[in-house]
Structures are given as C-alpha cells and as structure tokens.
Motif scaffolding. Structure first.
Motif, PDB file in Angstrom:
ATOM      1  N   CYS A   1       2.780  19.875  -1.698  1.00 17.57           N
ATOM      2  CA  CYS A   1       1.592  20.252  -0.912  1.00 17.57           C
ATOM      3  C   CYS A   1       0.545  20.943  -1.791  1.00 17.57           C
ATOM      4  CB  CYS A   1       1.999  21.168   0.239  1.00 17.57           C
ATOM      5  SG  CYS A   1       0.580  21.815   1.154  1.00 17.57           S
ATOM      6  N   ARG A   2      -0.693  20.497  -1.655  1.00 17.20           N
ATOM      7  CA  ARG A   2      -1.801  21.053  -2.446  1.00 17.20           C
ATOM      8  C   ARG A   2      -2.019  22.530  -2.203  1.00 17.20           C
ATOM      9  NH1 ARG A   2      -5.485  16.412  -2.819  1.00 17.20           N
ATOM     10  NH2 ARG A   2      -4.916  15.760  -4.912  1.00 17.20           N
TER      11      ARG A   2
ATOM     12  N   PRO B   1      -0.370  14.389   7.016  1.00 26.25           N
ATOM     13  CA  PRO B   1      -1.633  14.931   7.532  1.00 26.25           C
ATOM     14  C   PRO B   1      -1.953  14.457   8.939  1.00 26.25           C
ATOM     15  CG  PRO B   1      -2.000  13.553   5.577  1.00 26.25           C
ATOM     16  CD  PRO B   1      -0.530  13.731   5.720  1.00 26.25           C
TER      17      PRO B   1
ATOM     18  N   CYS C   1      -5.825  16.146   2.785  1.00 23.14           N
ATOM     19  CA  CYS C   1      -6.090  15.556   1.470  1.00 23.14           C
ATOM     20  C   CYS C   1      -6.192  14.033   1.534  1.00 23.14           C
ATOM     21  CB  CYS C   1      -4.966  15.930   0.506  1.00 23.14           C
ATOM     22  SG  CYS C   1      -4.633  17.690   0.461  1.00 23.14           S
TER      23      CYS C   1
ATOM     24  N   ALA D   1      -2.285  11.369   1.032  1.00 20.75           N
ATOM     25  CA  ALA D   1      -2.143  12.762   0.580  1.00 20.75           C
ATOM     26  C   ALA D   1      -0.948  12.905  -0.366  1.00 20.75           C
ATOM     27  CB  ALA D   1      -1.948  13.664   1.791  1.00 20.75           C
TER      28      ALA D   1
ATOM     29  N   LEU E   1      -0.019  16.586  11.246  1.00 19.54           N
ATOM     30  CA  LEU E   1      -0.579  17.936  11.316  1.00 19.54           C
ATOM     31  C   LEU E   1      -1.855  17.976  12.159  1.00 19.54           C
ATOM     32  CD1 LEU E   1       0.124  19.035   7.640  1.00 19.54           C
ATOM     33  CD2 LEU E   1       1.347  19.753   9.689  1.00 19.54           C
TER      34      LEU E   1
ATOM     35  N   CYS F   1      -3.730  22.766   6.984  1.00 21.03           N
ATOM     36  CA  CYS F   1      -3.725  21.541   6.171  1.00 21.03           C
ATOM     37  C   CYS F   1      -5.136  21.247   5.655  1.00 21.03           C
ATOM     38  CB  CYS F   1      -3.229  20.378   7.025  1.00 21.03           C
ATOM     39  SG  CYS F   1      -3.247  18.818   6.133  1.00 21.03           S
ATOM     40  N   LEU F   2      -5.219  20.828   4.414  1.00 26.26           N
ATOM     41  CA  LEU F   2      -6.516  20.525   3.803  1.00 26.26           C
ATOM     42  C   LEU F   2      -6.937  19.071   4.033  1.00 26.26           C
ATOM     43  CD1 LEU F   2      -5.904  22.357   0.406  1.00 26.26           C
ATOM     44  CD2 LEU F   2      -7.191  23.207   2.369  1.00 26.26           C
TER      45      LEU F   2
ATOM     46  N   CYS G   1       1.401  15.070  -0.390  1.00 24.71           N
ATOM     47  CA  CYS G   1       2.653  15.382   0.322  1.00 24.71           C
ATOM     48  C   CYS G   1       3.333  14.114   0.815  1.00 24.71           C
ATOM     49  CB  CYS G   1       2.361  16.308   1.505  1.00 24.71           C
ATOM     50  SG  CYS G   1       1.091  15.684   2.611  1.00 24.71           S
TER      51      CYS G   1
HETATM   52  S1  SF4 Z   1      -2.706  20.399   2.459  1.00 28.09           S
HETATM   53 FE1  SF4 Z   1      -1.989  19.001   4.094  1.00 28.09          FE
HETATM   54  S2  SF4 Z   1      -2.492  16.912   3.389  1.00 28.09           S
HETATM   55 FE2  SF4 Z   1      -2.704  18.317   1.624  1.00 28.09          FE
HETATM   56  S3  SF4 Z   1      -0.747  18.157   0.593  1.00 28.09           S
HETATM   57 FE3  SF4 Z   1      -0.586  19.936   1.993  1.00 28.09          FE
HETATM   58  S4  SF4 Z   1       0.233  19.123   3.928  1.00 28.09           S
HETATM   59 FE4  SF4 Z   1      -0.418  17.374   2.673  1.00 28.09          FE
END
Ligand code: SF4
Ligand code: SF4
Ligand code: SF4
Length: 548
Positions: free
Chosen positions: A156-157, A116, A426, A103, A119, A423-424, A105
């Motif tokens: 973070c996305r 991730p 990623c 990811a 999370l 959290c997505l 991040c």
């Molecule tokens: S959404 Fe979650 S995995 Fe994606 S960049 Fe943000 S914290 Fe990291």
C-alpha cells in the motif's frame, strides 16, 4: 468510385474517402486514439497505421485516418509488421505516461482483488456493492480476513506515509456483515457448459477452484476424505486455530461457497487404483471431463502410488496452466508447492479454475493472463500529497439502505468508512474505458520499452468536478477540438512547447468555466484518463461519441 483492396478484400468508395472509412465499410477494426468522426483529423497518435502498396509498387506505412484512398491501392491492416508498427506507436505514447492503471496493492495481493474499488464502496457505506467486488476475486473473504498475512498492505502506497490502509480488516468486516445476513450474497453462474469437473480436496485451494469453475458454468463435484469440507482450515496445527478462525465463521463461509451450486461428497479419500472405498484418479477421469487434485502436501511415494507424476515439491505440473502430463488432470495448492500460505492456495485455486475453463471451452489449458498496467512505482512525498489532497475531501455518497439492516453498529460502519476513506485511489479512474490501455493490451505493448526519467505526477483543476492529469495526456487534441467546434467562449487550448505541450484553460480560468455543458463530452472523447470526473464516474457510463 475508387476500387482498392484491404486485407485482400475488394471495396469501392467515393474519391476522397480515407482508408480508415473504407476499412470500416468492410467491417475491419482499425484502432484510433486521436480520431473522432465529425472532428478535424489530427494524425498525431499513429496507432491507425496501415501498410499501402500503390500502383507504382511503392510501399509505405501511412495513418489510415488521414490518407485518402487511391485506385488499385493494396492495404494491409492485420499483418505482423503493421501490428509491430502500432505497438511501437503505443510504446512511444506510454514512454511518457504518468499513471497506474491498477493500484500497487492489487498487484501485491496474490488473488489480485480490486482493492480500491472495494474501499470506495466501503467509504460510501455500500457494503452490498463491496461484497460483490470482493467475491469477484476471493471465494473465502471471511477466512482470509483472519488468516492472511496481508501482503496487499505491504504494497500500500500509504504505508510509507502514515501507515497502510487496513485493507484486510475492512474486507473481513464486509464479509462478516454479508455472512450474518439471511440472504448472503451468492453470485450468478454462467449458463451450463455441459462439462463436469471433479475437484479432489476441499481445503482453501479446492473450495476456491470449485467456486470459480462453477461460476464459469461447469458442473462441479468436490470430494474430500473428511465428512466436512475445509481441509487444513479445520486443522488446529495448520491454519485452523479456532481462536483465529472460529468454526462457525468457517462453516458459514463454506455454506456460501457451496451455494453457487457445488456438489460436495465427503468421506471420499483419493486412493491408488484398485483400492476399495475411495476415489482414484483414473476412475474420476472416466467420469469427469477434468480432474483437479488439491489434497495438500504429500510425500513422493504417495503421489506415485496415486498414479500422479511427482516433482521436488509435489505433483509435477506445467507452470501457469497447472496441468500434469496426464490429459485432463491438474493439480494446485500445497499439492504442488509443499507448504504454502492459505492466500496462495486460494490464488492457485482461482488460476487453476481459469486454466481448466480454457481447457474445457477451447481445448487447451491457458495461464491466467497478467493484466496490462502502466506502473509509476514509488512516489515522491509531494506526489503523495497530490493524491492525498484528492482523497481526503472526496465527496461521500449517500448512505445506502442496505447497511441499515446489517448487524454492525453504526460506529463500526462509520469507522470502516473513515478507514476506507484513507485510500489514495492509486488506480486510474479511466480504467474501464481507456482506449490507450485497451490497444496496448491488444498489441502487447511494453510500457517500459522506451521509458526514460518520468515526469512528476500532477493533478490539475482539483477544485472542479473534472480533473486534468497532464501525465496521462497524449495531446491528441480531441478535447480542444470539441470545445472549438462548439465555439465555447473559453474552451481549451494547448499551452507550452515541444514535449511540454499540454492542454490548458485560457486566462487562468477554471476547467468548469472552460468546459461548461461540454464537460461530459470532453471526458467521453478523451482516449485516456487525462480528463476524468473527480468522483470516479467513468466515461463508459456517458453517451460515447462516434469514434473511429
Ligand atoms: S492507498 Fe488505496 S489504492 Fe493505494 S495502494 Fe493503498 S489501498 Fe491500494
Ligand atoms: S490513462 Fe489508461 S493507460 Fe493511463 S493509467 Fe489510466 S488506464 Fe492506464
Ligand atoms: S486531455 Fe484532451 S488532448 Fe489530452 S488525451 Fe485527453 S482528449 Fe486528448
């Protein structure tokens, strides 16, 4: 029988045997992505290329999975030009690959924590698993949860949509929960290496380095001029503002770090040689196998008086390995950078520990290896929505008993879980088992070498428990072949033409209906993350079919 040589070794096999099988007989590991024992040969990925010289002297590269052996054939599978051809095959596959292995991040975090993963554990309230993930990469999470300027959240996305996930606060909540327990988490260490390391300076860099060196099995003695460890974390004019970092939190966290088995010697100042009452680099070199100096920012005269080589910002070290020109002596943190963030000091400590571990075990200090990752970069709004749709309704796992006994009240646990649920995810679900990534790493493939305009990120069959990501599909055909071999009523098929060929389900039916009981096998044979379980279960935990 047919006799041939592979990498100079002679082997005899029955006629019709492929080069791949003959190589396996010799224990030679040829990589494959689109080949699976018992299924028709696809010869599409070309990662199993070898160079052959035939009786007539002709040389050529051939896919070993689909080429039968011939008498007196000479095969090369480990040479530099074979590796270069395999690298090119991998780079071509990656040129059209839509996914992030790690990811964004995680790249933005200086200590590269697996955010991730943390999370996901917090979302499912598995704080005991979350602390294991955190302490894999961070020795001082309760400290960083208070003093870090959160570069991970800037990466973070979700930041560009409705605000970054509160990664740093969540890490602090879990770290505080852990430290409040009588039996806080203490990771296990590797078997004793028989080597001894002196770490001088017990600030964030020294504490982190000592923690990771001890975990690698080395005996570690941590020296500091103060009677208590902590360094600048106790200095109210530096990072030790007690209103931000309460001393009781710092003390408890340091106790947890030392609990891995680090010996602490306070009141031991680093002094020039022949000065009584302190420790000197030379005498430490005599007593220990390696010495790491992390006593913070000093002026050039001090470094010279201590017998250490100095550069413009501190001790002069080789970039990446942290070694000085004095054999066995390393330096890190503010000692080499002047003033720096606490999180940078923690990252230095961890990376220096890696370099010193290599030095002690292999005789040569090596830099921390940058992990391989395909990176798709910025996502368009509709692509974010695609990830978002999956994250919001991700199934929650059952509550774990571990949290029932913690001091946090239920509301705080719930709030943490909801926040973590933003959290997505990623990172790639297939990361632990992805063969494409494993071979790309092995052959040093550059995922950007042939990159053109990338395809749009899409997730298909989101309603089923198996997901299909066309952007990660290398069209190897294995999943289609598995369903064909089982004569499933529906099964999978290829749809589209040319570069747009992808796997699909006939008659617009669901993936669940198409795969039936073969869902696990199809995910297991997929060499990438194109087929994955939506709940993140990885193929590594599945019965793996025999692969080439
Ligand atoms: S959404 Fe979650 S995995 Fe994606 S960049 Fe943000 S914290 Fe990291
Ligand atoms: S499928 Fe493999 S190479 Fe692609 S993003 Fe996932 S781990 Fe990386
Ligand atoms: S989805 Fe099927 S065709 Fe695509 S990479 Fe996975 S196994 Fe191969």
């Amino acid at each position: 029988m047919i006799r041939l040589t592979i990498d100079g070794q002679s082997v005899e096999v029955p006629p019709g045997t492929t080069i791949l099988k003959a190589a396996q007989k010799l224990g030679i590991d040829i990589p494959t992505l689109c080949y699976m024992d018992g299924l028709p040969c696809q010869t599409s990925c070309l990662v199993c290329l070898v160079k052959v010289r035939e009786r007539n002297g002709r040389e050529r590269f051939v896919p070993s999975c689909g080429t039968p052996v011939a008498p007196d054939m000479e095969v090369e599978s480990e040479t530099a030009d074979v590796a270069a051809m395999r690298r090119t095959s991998l780079e071509l596959l990656l040129s059209d690959h839509v996914g992030d292995c790690l990811a964004p991040c995680q790249f933005a975090c200086p200590v590269h924590m697996n955010i991730p993963d943390m999370l996901r554990h917090i979302q499912s309230r598995q704080f005991d698993e979350a602390i294991v993930t955190i302490k894999e990469d961070i020795a001082l999470p309760a400290v960083l949860g208070r003093v870090c300027p959160k570069p991970c959240e800037k990466g973070c996305r979700r930041g560009s949509a409705d605000g970054a996930v509160a990664v740093c606060d969540l890490k602090r909540i879990v770290a505080d929960w852990d430290l409040a327990r009588e039996d806080f988490y203490v990771p296990t260490c590797e078997a004793a290496s028989g080597r001894r390391v002196a770490v001088v300076g017990a600030g964030p860099t020294g504490l982190s380095a000592a923690y990771y060196l001890r975990r690698r099995g080395h005996a570690v003695t941590l020296f500091d001029r103060q009677v208590q460890p902590g360094g600048r974390l106790r200095d109210p004019n530096s990072s030790g503002n007690p209103a931000i970092l309460p001393p009781e939190v710092l003390n408890r966290e340091i106790t947890a770090v030392l609990a891995v088995g680090i010996e602490f010697r306070g009141g031991a100042r680093l002094e020039p040689p022949n000065v009584r009452g302190g420790v000197a680099v030379d005498s430490l070199r005599g007593e220990f196998d390696a010495v790491l100096v992390c006593i913070g920012e000093q002026n050039q005269r001090t470094w010279e008086a201590l017998g250490l080589p100095s550069g413009p910002r501190g001790v002069a070290v080789e970039r990446g390995t942290f070694r000085t020109v004095i054999p066995g002596v390393f330096a890190a943190g503010n000692a080499i950078r002047g003033r720096g963030l606490v999180v940078r000091g923690c990252a230095d400590g961890k990376e220096a520990a890696f370099a010193i571990d290599r030095f002690l075990k292999e005789g040569e200090a090596k830099p921390w290896p940058e992990p391989f990752s395909v990176r798709i970069g910025k996502l368009a709004a509709e692509e974010l929505d695609e990830l978002h749709s999956l994250s919001l309704d991700a199934p929650r796992e059952e509550l774990r008993a571990s949290v029932d006994s913690c001091d946090l009240d239920t509301a705080e646990v719930n709030a943490a879980s909801v926040q973590a649920g933003r959290c997505l995810h990623c990172d790639c679900r297939a990361l632990p088992g992805c063969r494409l990534r494993r071979y790309a790493e092995r052959y040093g493939a550059d995922p950007n070498r042939y990159k053109g305009e990338r395809a749009v990120l899409r997730l298909q069959y989101k309603e089923s428990h198996v997901l299909y990501e066309p952007g990660k599909c290398i069209v190897c055909g294995l999943c289609v072949a598995v369903t064909e071999a089982a004569r499933l009523p529906l099964g999978l098929t290829f749809v589209g033409r040319g570069f747009d060929v992808r796997v699909g389900v006939p008659f617009q039916r669901s993936l669940e209906e198409a795969l039936g009981k073969l869902a696990e096998q199809c995910v297991a044979v997929c060499p990438t993350g194109a087929l994955s379980f939506r709940d993140g279960k990885t193929p590594a935990s599945l019965p793996i079919l025999r692969s080439g």
